[in-house]
Design a protein around this motif. Structure first.
Motif, PDB file in Angstrom:
ATOM      1  N   GLN A 210      37.790  28.765  17.339  1.00  9.27           N
ATOM      2  CA  GLN A 210      37.499  29.967  17.184  1.00  9.27           C
ATOM      3  C   GLN A 210      35.996  29.969  16.914  1.00  9.27           C
ATOM      4  OE1 GLN A 210      38.764  31.843  13.339  1.00  9.27           O
ATOM      5  NE2 GLN A 210      38.960  33.758  14.304  1.00  9.27           N
ATOM      6  N   LEU A 211      35.498  28.815  16.132  1.00 13.60           N
ATOM      7  CA  LEU A 211      34.032  28.786  15.884  1.00 13.60           C
ATOM      8  C   LEU A 211      33.223  28.368  17.005  1.00 13.60           C
ATOM      9  CD1 LEU A 211      34.078  27.185  12.154  1.00 13.60           C
ATOM     10  CD2 LEU A 211      34.176  29.750  13.054  1.00 13.60           C
ATOM     11  N   ARG A 228      25.046  22.730   5.769  1.00 10.02           N
ATOM     12  CA  ARG A 228      25.006  22.522   4.198  1.00 10.02           C
ATOM     13  C   ARG A 228      24.116  21.275   4.065  1.00 10.02           C
ATOM     14  NH1 ARG A 228      27.484  26.986   1.108  1.00 10.02           N
ATOM     15  NH2 ARG A 228      28.705  28.021   2.608  1.00 10.02           N
TER      16      ARG A 228
ATOM     17  N   TRP B  61      44.043  28.013  19.732  1.00  4.39           N
ATOM     18  CA  TRP B  61      43.069  27.983  18.169  1.00  4.39           C
ATOM     19  C   TRP B  61      44.151  27.977  17.101  1.00  4.39           C
ATOM     20  CZ3 TRP B  61      39.451  33.091  18.756  1.00  4.39           C
ATOM     21  CH2 TRP B  61      38.513  32.766  19.878  1.00  4.39           C
TER      22      TRP B  61
ATOM     23  N   ASN C  49      30.220  31.878   5.787  1.00  5.84           N
ATOM     24  CA  ASN C  49      29.763  30.405   5.976  1.00  5.84           C
ATOM     25  C   ASN C  49      28.340  30.600   6.437  1.00  5.84           C
ATOM     26  OD1 ASN C  49      29.763  27.721   4.968  1.00  5.84           O
ATOM     27  ND2 ASN C  49      30.988  27.037   6.663  1.00  5.84           N
ATOM     28  N   ALA C  52      26.209  27.469   6.096  1.00  6.66           N
ATOM     29  CA  ALA C  52      26.265  26.152   6.476  1.00  6.66           C
ATOM     30  C   ALA C  52      24.956  25.731   7.206  1.00  6.66           C
ATOM     31  CB  ALA C  52      27.495  26.264   7.351  1.00  6.66           C
ATOM     32  N   CYS C  53      24.190  26.989   7.737  1.00  6.99           N
ATOM     33  CA  CYS C  53      23.199  26.617   8.943  1.00  6.99           C
ATOM     34  C   CYS C  53      21.968  27.367   8.386  1.00  6.99           C
ATOM     35  CB  CYS C  53      23.590  27.262  10.242  1.00  6.99           C
ATOM     36  SG  CYS C  53      24.821  26.357  11.236  1.00  6.99           S
ATOM     37  N   SER C  65      20.236  24.130  10.078  1.00  3.76           N
ATOM     38  CA  SER C  65      20.810  24.184  11.760  1.00  3.76           C
ATOM     39  C   SER C  65      20.178  25.346  12.532  1.00  3.76           C
ATOM     40  CB  SER C  65      21.853  23.782  11.950  1.00  3.76           C
ATOM     41  OG  SER C  65      22.362  22.673  11.623  1.00  3.76           O
ATOM     42  N   THR C  90      25.857  34.557  21.824  1.00  2.00           N
ATOM     43  CA  THR C  90      25.724  33.830  22.977  1.00  2.00           C
ATOM     44  C   THR C  90      25.047  34.915  24.081  1.00  2.00           C
ATOM     45  OG1 THR C  90      27.799  34.080  23.648  1.00  2.00           O
ATOM     46  CG2 THR C  90      27.429  32.035  22.398  1.00  2.00           C
ATOM     47  N   PRO C  94      22.794  31.954  25.705  1.00  2.00           N
ATOM     48  CA  PRO C  94      23.987  31.132  25.895  1.00  2.00           C
ATOM     49  C   PRO C  94      23.935  29.938  25.233  1.00  2.00           C
ATOM     50  CG  PRO C  94      22.631  31.760  27.948  1.00  2.00           C
ATOM     51  CD  PRO C  94      21.951  32.179  26.799  1.00  2.00           C
ATOM     52  N   ASN C  95      22.784  29.041  24.954  1.00  2.00           N
ATOM     53  CA  ASN C  95      23.046  28.051  24.332  1.00  2.00           C
ATOM     54  C   ASN C  95      23.013  27.786  22.675  1.00  2.00           C
ATOM     55  OD1 ASN C  95      22.758  26.460  26.924  1.00  2.00           O
ATOM     56  ND2 ASN C  95      20.432  26.709  26.948  1.00  2.00           N
ATOM     57  N   THR C  96      22.966  29.157  22.315  1.00  2.08           N
ATOM     58  CA  THR C  96      23.150  29.149  20.761  1.00  2.08           C
ATOM     59  C   THR C  96      24.437  28.556  20.250  1.00  2.08           C
ATOM     60  OG1 THR C  96      22.699  30.322  18.796  1.00  2.08           O
ATOM     61  CG2 THR C  96      23.873  31.292  20.616  1.00  2.08           C
ATOM     62  N   VAL C  97      24.331  27.873  19.024  1.00  2.70           N
ATOM     63  CA  VAL C  97      25.247  27.329  18.455  1.00  2.70           C
ATOM     64  C   VAL C  97      26.132  28.230  17.664  1.00  2.70           C
ATOM     65  CG1 VAL C  97      25.989  25.336  16.745  1.00  2.70           C
ATOM     66  CG2 VAL C  97      24.514  24.900  18.781  1.00  2.70           C
ATOM     67  N   PRO C  99      28.417  30.721  15.913  1.00  2.00           N
ATOM     68  CA  PRO C  99      29.636  31.425  16.276  1.00  2.00           C
ATOM     69  C   PRO C  99      29.939  32.810  16.657  1.00  2.00           C
ATOM     70  CG  PRO C  99      30.025  30.022  14.099  1.00  2.00           C
ATOM     71  CD  PRO C  99      28.264  30.261  14.659  1.00  2.00           C
ATOM     72  N   PRO C 100      30.486  33.346  17.554  1.00  4.73           N
ATOM     73  CA  PRO C 100      30.409  34.855  17.930  1.00  4.73           C
ATOM     74  C   PRO C 100      31.490  35.401  16.762  1.00  4.73           C
ATOM     75  CG  PRO C 100      31.693  33.387  19.485  1.00  4.73           C
ATOM     76  CD  PRO C 100      31.242  32.393  18.616  1.00  4.73           C
ATOM     77  N   LYS C 103      33.204  38.798  18.321  1.00  6.69           N
ATOM     78  CA  LYS C 103      33.844  38.507  19.754  1.00  6.69           C
ATOM     79  C   LYS C 103      35.281  37.624  19.357  1.00  6.69           C
ATOM     80  CE  LYS C 103      33.251  36.319  23.976  1.00  6.69           C
ATOM     81  NZ  LYS C 103      32.013  35.471  24.567  1.00  6.69           N
ATOM     82  N   HIS C 104      35.306  36.607  18.657  1.00  7.83           N
ATOM     83  CA  HIS C 104      36.276  35.720  18.157  1.00  7.83           C
ATOM     84  C   HIS C 104      36.983  36.057  16.866  1.00  7.83           C
ATOM     85  CE1 HIS C 104      35.033  32.067  20.926  1.00  7.83           C
ATOM     86  NE2 HIS C 104      35.116  33.067  21.554  1.00  7.83           N
ATOM     87  N   LYS C 105      36.648  37.294  16.436  1.00 12.15           N
ATOM     88  CA  LYS C 105      37.425  37.675  15.523  1.00 12.15           C
ATOM     89  C   LYS C 105      37.329  37.024  14.040  1.00 12.15           C
ATOM     90  CE  LYS C 105      39.162  39.979  18.915  1.00 12.15           C
ATOM     91  NZ  LYS C 105      38.623  41.288  19.479  1.00 12.15           N
ATOM     92  N   ILE C 106      36.261  36.303  13.975  1.00 12.98           N
ATOM     93  CA  ILE C 106      36.047  35.450  12.740  1.00 12.98           C
ATOM     94  C   ILE C 106      35.748  36.452  11.590  1.00 12.98           C
ATOM     95  CG2 ILE C 106      34.592  33.717  11.633  1.00 12.98           C
ATOM     96  CD1 ILE C 106      33.825  32.991  14.698  1.00 12.98           C
TER      97      ILE C 106
END
Lengths: 301, 126, 122
Positions: A210-211, A228, B61, C49, C52-53, C65, C90, C94-97, C99-100, C103-106
């Protein structure tokens, strides 16, 4: 590689000024390039060959970490994170994996069901540097853990659970005996070996979970940066030190256990330890790490 | 008198038949769509099929599996409302994972580090 | 007859009403400060989160990051552009790290809006 399916029937009309043979030549090249583009998943050529991959990875990390010799990445983040390195070296003074090595030695010397022992398969035990390799007859990647269980079944014994404590101990003892061997995976050349290698390479570079992270998202794109407070390591050193004693596990565990954890962290369902997916990934990563010394077991967070 | 009575009678009969027919069709249409157990079962089955497809594609997933497990658990416990919600959630997540699988089929190749410049030229020749 | 007819009509009306009334009611959150909610989502390891970056405000132990999240209103004068970036970064790169998140329902739509509003307050 299939040439059949791709549309190469470009019209030869309306092309003044170019001789027909030259045009044919051009079209042939154009078709091949198109095919390579389209059928990238089947064609080893479109991947770049393993030697080029290995050079590309080494060049990338050399550029990213200009002050660090490529071989130093055997220590993971402790190659470039000085503060963390000092703490780590202190821990390594009284390594918590010593008990596991002793227990592994005992298991290694225990008779198998038919009275033989592991030394009938592995000699003096300093064999970690021979794995993984691609077995042409079986047409699959053989890892040390797989070979341990093969040895057991050859001698009428039950296989060990790949996620259990015993196999990690036997592997830890073998890794300890194999310290300082130089990784030298034979270049994959047969179509089957290349397919396994490319499968591992694809896994490494494919975004999962998912990430939406690939292995390469963190360990190529972000290598050296922090998530982090944790620095992200270079993949060249990912295979050198297994089984590792992870402080999080409070135990020695396999590379595949770490793969599974990585997958879970990006919320992808992990694969089984010693699944073809993880063995092919190990094969790719170990080939890329050719030239680095083995230094397992080692401590990791 | 007789004929008008007959007319009224037959009109009422006709009306009743019409209404009965409408109700009957409404009910039969309704049961698979609005009976909570049937709805939930349908949703759980659909989620399961989709999730298996994502497993086969090697793009399953964790949160999709969690939702699916919650859905099947709730269904077995008779909690159809939770079963339906979680099954729909599992399906939604799995659809996103299958979309990811499709994109990644080719996208990963672009992502791999290119060899140093000196070896790039020999790469694309067949 | 008439009574039977009325009863049938009533039943029919009741059924059609029950069919119409299946939409759940939107729940409104009782927590007063949406910016605090957005911040909580952005900082929580198991939700946004973002730390984290990204360096954000007073967040502890941020990663490096991604770029620090500063002066977001200047960088994203159009709220929708920022929302689209959090939804699926993205698309722009397109190269970004990153997370979507949408789109990915996070994050769900509501969480996403809370985070975007919080980011624009930085």
């Amino acid at each position: 590689m299939s040439f059949k399916k791709e549309p190469c029937n470009y019209s030869l009309t309306n092309s003044p000024g170019i001789s027909i043979p030259a045009l044919m030549n051009y079209l042939a090249i154009a078709c091949v390039v198109t095919i390579l583009g389209y059928t990238g998943l089947q064609s080893p050529l479109a991947y770049g060959d393993p030697t080029a991959d290995r050079q590309a990875m080494r060049a990338l990390y050399q550029k990213r970490f200009p002050d660090i010799p490529v071989e130093a990445h055997k220590d993971g983040v402790y190659a470039f994170d000085q503060d963390a390195r000092e703490q780590w070296l202190e821990l390594e003074d009284f390594p918590p994996y010593e008990i596991a090595i002793d227990e592994g030695e005992e298991l290694f010397n225990t008779a198998l069901a038919d009275g033989a022992s592991y030394s009938d398969c592995f000699g003096d035990g300093a064999v970690k540097g021979q794995y993984p390799y691609f077995d042409e007859n079986r047409s699959e990647v053989i890892t040390l853990e797989l070979a341990i269980n093969d040895c057991r079944s050859q001698h009428d014994d039950q296989p060990l659970a790949y996620n259990g404590p015993e196999i990690a101990r036997v592997a830890a003892y073998i890794a300890f005996l194999s310290r300082d061997q130089i990784i030298a995976v034979a270049e994959p050349t047969s179509p089957a070996a290349l397919a396994a290698y490319n499968d591992g390479k694809r896994f490494y570079s494919s975004r999962k979970g998912q990430l939406n992270f690939a292995c390469s998202s963190c360990h190529v794109q972000l290598a050296g940066k922090r998530l982090r407070s944790e620095r992200l390591s270079a993949s060249l050193g990912h295979v050198t030190h297994w089984p590792a004693y992870r402080l999080k596990w409070q135990d020695v565990g396999s590379l595949h256990r770490r793969f599974a954890r990585c997958n879970q962290q990006v919320r992808a369902e992990p694969f089984a330890q010693q699944s073809p997916e993880y063995r092919n990934l190990e094969y790719f990563l170990t080939y890329i790490a050719n030239g680095l010394p083995l230094n397992g077991p080692a401590i990791r967070k | 008198m007789n004929s008008s009575n007959n007319k009224i009678g037959s009109a009422i009969a006709l009306a009743l038949m019409l209404i009965a027919g409408l109700l009957l069709s409404a009910c039969t249409k309704q049961s698979p769509n609005h009976d909570p157990a049937a709805l939930a079962k349908n949703a759980v089955d659909q989620a399961q099929t989709k999730y298996q497809a994502s497993e086969q594609a090697a793009y399953a997933w964790v949160p999709a599996k969690v939702a699916l497990t919650l859905a099947t658990g709730a269904f077995e416990a008779g909690d159809m409302e939770t079963a339906l919600i979680e099954a729909e959630r599992a399906t939604m997540l799995t659809e996103a994972s299958l979309a990811q699988a499709k994109v990644e089929q080719n996208a990963w190749l672009e992502r791999f580090p290119k060899p140093p410049a000196s070896t790039t030229e020999t790469r694309e020749k067949p | 007859m008439k009574i039977a007819f009325t009863v049938l009509l009533t039943i029919a009306a009741m059924i059609s009403y029950s069919v119409m009334a299946e939409e759940p009611l939107e729940q409104t959150s009782p927590i007063a400060n949406p910016l605090e909610q957005g911040k909580a989502i952005a900082f929580d390891r198991s939700v946004g989160n973002c730390l984290a970056c990204h360096m954000i405000d007073d967040g502890e132990l941020p990663g490096n990051s991604g770029p620090p999240l500063l002066q977001m209103k200047l960088r994203f004068p159009d709220r929708e552009v920022l929302r689209a970036q959090v939804w699926d970064a993205t698309v722009r790169n397109p190269n970004t790290v990153m997370p979507p998140y949408g789109k990915h329902k996070i994050l769900n739509d509501k969480e996403l809006d809370l985070v975007v509003d919080y980011l624009l307050s930085l």
